[in-house]
Motif scaffolding. Structure first.
Motif, short mmCIF file in Angstrom:
data_model
loop_
_atom_site.label_atom_id
_atom_site.label_comp_id
_atom_site.label_asym_id
_atom_site.label_seq_id
_atom_site.Cartn_x
_atom_site.Cartn_y
_atom_site.Cartn_z
N ASN A 1 3.10 1.59 0.66
CA ASN A 1 3.15 1.04 2.01
C ASN A 1 2.77 -0.44 2.01
O ASN A 1 2.60 -1.06 0.96
CB ASN A 1 2.27 1.86 2.96
CG ASN A 1 0.80 1.81 2.59
OD1 ASN A 1 0.35 0.91 1.88
ND2 ASN A 1 0.04 2.79 3.04
N ILE A 2 2.61 -0.99 3.20
CA ILE A 2 2.38 -2.43 3.33
C ILE A 2 1.00 -2.86 2.82
O ILE A 2 0.86 -3.91 2.21
CB ILE A 2 2.57 -2.87 4.80
CG1 ILE A 2 3.99 -2.54 5.27
CG2 ILE A 2 2.33 -4.36 4.95
CD1 ILE A 2 5.09 -3.18 4.47
N LEU B 1 2.18 -5.83 10.90
CA LEU B 1 3.50 -6.47 10.91
C LEU B 1 3.83 -6.89 12.34
O LEU B 1 3.72 -6.09 13.27
CB LEU B 1 4.56 -5.49 10.41
CG LEU B 1 4.49 -5.09 8.93
CD1 LEU B 1 5.62 -4.13 8.60
CD2 LEU B 1 4.55 -6.30 8.03
N GLN C 1 6.53 1.54 7.39
CA GLN C 1 7.24 0.51 6.67
C GLN C 1 6.75 0.47 5.22
O GLN C 1 5.55 0.39 4.97
CB GLN C 1 7.04 -0.85 7.34
CG GLN C 1 7.80 -1.01 8.64
CD GLN C 1 7.24 -0.14 9.75
OE1 GLN C 1 6.03 0.02 9.84
NE2 GLN C 1 8.09 0.41 10.57
N MET D 1 6.87 -0.97 1.07
CA MET D 1 7.02 -2.22 0.33
C MET D 1 8.49 -2.55 0.14
O MET D 1 8.92 -3.70 0.34
CB MET D 1 6.32 -2.12 -1.03
CG MET D 1 6.48 -3.35 -1.89
SD MET D 1 5.94 -3.10 -3.61
CE MET D 1 4.17 -3.11 -3.40
N LEU E 1 10.14 -3.85 3.27
CA LEU E 1 9.79 -5.24 3.55
C LEU E 1 10.58 -6.20 2.67
O LEU E 1 11.14 -7.18 3.16
CB LEU E 1 8.29 -5.45 3.35
CG LEU E 1 7.80 -6.88 3.61
CD1 LEU E 1 7.95 -7.23 5.08
CD2 LEU E 1 6.34 -7.04 3.18
#
Length: 586
Positions: free
Chosen positions: A140-141, A399, A416, A418, A421
């Motif tokens: 994830n982010i 984000l 969201q 990686m 993105l």
């Protein structure tokens, strides 16, 4: 001037020599008892560096800070080879401006000879663990932020002389991983035509009933990626026959365990591809499962018991973590003899200690702050020095799109990733993503502005730096081979040229300080200020190489070459490319 000595160290040494003269009339004062430090001037109009020595030591000196400052200025003004000016401002700040000749000499001996990074006195063997995302889904982010920053930290530590092993810990054991397998099995049976029940909240349903009735548990995994994995298993010629056989025999537990191992394997392959696309490589991938299979988890109990930090309560074995600042003591072995997650983590860190690391650094996610005290205490109970183990928390990432937060939800599968993105940011995804994650301190939440990240103008801080580098490269293309001068010593030093030389000379100490503090965002802050200084130089009168006389052109080229090296090396340390050409360079 010693090789690999920073400009700041040189100035500090000069200050210490001046202080020795100042305190010569104080026979009872020892230099070591005084606070002697320098910092960058808050406003460049006052100088390059300043010191508040007179103010910070006024009680010990028992003398008016202004008088002390005046005495110090008078002594340091003699060092005309190092300082262009030395003065003071009330109530007791001494300001230094470095001589342009010395700056040029320093830049020639460091940046232009490839001596970018000062080396530490003692090289340490360091284990830096970061990302370590559960193998239950895509990265994830927050994992992306940890990946970018952890990798930059490792680069900085290596640059100044440490040996760093980058490690990814795989949590591939326990109930969470089994539930991952159950989730995959539910989707396999769905594809095969069976209906399933979606459990909305945790209850006491036995795992046998969950498997028999094809229930997707509330704590299971529901993302679309689970369906994709299930489908891929049924298309796999090696796995499909085993799945069909176990389904026919209704051996659901055995199949869930197989699905667990297979899904972990699939997710790890996925995660490693994402990391590779992000330019992050690990030296070690360490499996928790191997600790359990080799009985290392329960074996660490002997060490804890020897330390006297274990007691029994209601059949459980409990670690005295309150002695290390935890809010309560923690169970390490349950009453049925099963180890807790904490004991596995202790065994893992014992393994790191046994591998001979001088320092152990972990980067954890934002929801693990309360875990620090108990693990730190356990590490200390294993006789590993407290100061040699450090946990850094990677705070949450928000984000933003059109100024609004983009919602994330992992279990529902709508988060969201990686890869999302990087894909969203397009061909510059790696560079922009890594820069944006690194440009704020890890211990503060990060607002990731997607609109700014997509902007390919120099409003985007990444492109601002890359355009600056490309601009310098284009200068050399214009002037060709006339950049072969050995020195810029004969060049007249205008204000823009002096300012740029100072910012070039700062590079080694900025990297050294960033590495020691393990704060890569300092590099991005420095590079932005550096690029602004270069732009002022570039736009300054008489600094255009193509319009200059041959002698001036050669001198300017030496400064531009040093500036290009700084930008290239600085961007490289944080994992960002330094292109020689960009579509909009000017």
């Amino acid at each position: 001037m010693k090789e690999n000595e920073t400009l700041k160290q040189i100035v500090l040494k000069a200050l210490e020599e001046g202080v020795k003269e100042v305190i010569a009339s104080f026979p009872d004062l020892d230099l070591n008892s005084l606070k002697i430090k320098i910092e960058y001037s808050r406003d460049e109009k006052f100088g390059d560096y300043s010191t508040s020595f007179a103010l910070e030591n006024s009680k010990l000196l028992k003398k008016n800070p202004i008088q002390v400052s005046q005495d110090l200025v008078a002594i340091l003004q003699r060092k005309t080879d190092l300082f262009e000016t030395v003065d003071f401002t009330p109530p007791g700040f001494v300001n230094f401006r470095i001589s342009p000749a010395f700056l040029l000499k320093f830049v020639e001996s460091s940046i232009l000879k490839g001596n970018y990074f000062p080396q530490v006195n003692k090289s340490l063997k360091i284990n830096l663990e970061f990302v370590s995302a559960n193998p239950t889904g895509p990265l994830n982010i927050v994992s992306a932020r940890a990946a970018a920053t952890g990798d930059a930290m490792a680069s900085l530590l290596k640059a100044v002389g440490h040996k760093v092993d980058k490690e990814f810990y795989i949590n591939d054991y326990g109930n969470q991983v089994f539930l991952l397998g159950v989730s995959t099995l539910v989707r396999i049976r769905e594809i095969k035509g069976e209906s399933f029940t979606l459990q909305e909240s945790e209850d006491t349903t036995s795992i046998e009933d969950v498997l028999e009735k094809n229930i997707l548990p509330a704590e299971g995994y529901r993302g679309e990626y689970i369906k994709e994995i299930a489908s891929s298993f049924l298309k796999d010629s090696n796995r499909a026959p085993k799945i069909e056989s176990l389904l026919k025999e209704k051996k659901y537990r055995e199949l869930a365990e197989l699905c667990s191992a297979w899904t972990v394997e699939s997710n790890l392959i996925w995660q490693r591809k994402d990391l590779d696309a992000f330019g992050v490589e690990f030296d070690n991938y360490f499996s928790e499962k191997t600790l359990h299979e080799s009985d290392k988890v329960l074996a660490v109990m002997k060490d804890l018991e020897t330390s006297g930090k274990i007691f029994e309560e209601d059949g459980k074995k409990v670690f005295r973590s309150t002695e290390y600042g935890d809010d309560k003591d923690r169970v390490v072995v349950r009453d049925d003899g099963r180890p807790t997650y904490l004991l596995a983590d202790i065994a893992y860190h014992k393994n790191k200690i046994e591998r001979g690391y001088d320092r152990i650094f972990d980067i954890w996610g934002p929801d693990h702050h309360g875990y620090i005290a108990r693990l730190s205490g356990a590490v200390q109970s294993l006789q590993y020095p407290k100061e040699n183990f450090k946990v850094i928390i990677a705070q949450q990432v928000n984000l933003l799109e059109s100024g609004q937060k983009v919602k994330m939800s992992k279990r529902a599968g709508s988060f969201q990733t990686m890869s999302d993105l990087i894909g969203f940011l397009g061909k510059h995804g790696k560079d922009v993503g890594r820069y944006f994650f690194v440009m704020r301190s890890l211990d503060a939440p990060l607002d990731f502005d997607l609109d700014l990240a997509k902007d390919e103008s120099d409003k985007n801080p990444v492109f601002y730096l890359q355009y600056a580098h490309a601009r310098i490269c284009s200068i050399f293309k214009e002037v060709g081979k006339e950049t072969s001068a050995e020195s810029a010593a004969g060049l007249e030093m205008t204000e823009e040229r002096k300012r740029l030389l100072f910012w070039i000379a700062r590079f080694p100490e900025e990297i050294f300080d960033s590495a020691n503090a393990m704060e890569p965002h300092r590099v991005t802050n420095y590079l932005q200020s550096f690029a602004k200084t270069f732009t002022s130089f570039y736009l300054g009168k008489n600094n255009r190489l193509k319009d200059a006389t041959p002698e001036v052109r050669l001198g300017l080229a030496r400064i531009c070459l040093a500036a290009r090296n700084v930008l290239s090396q600085g961007l490289s340390l944080i994992g960002v490319s330094a292109p020689e050409r960009m579509d909009k360079e000017s």
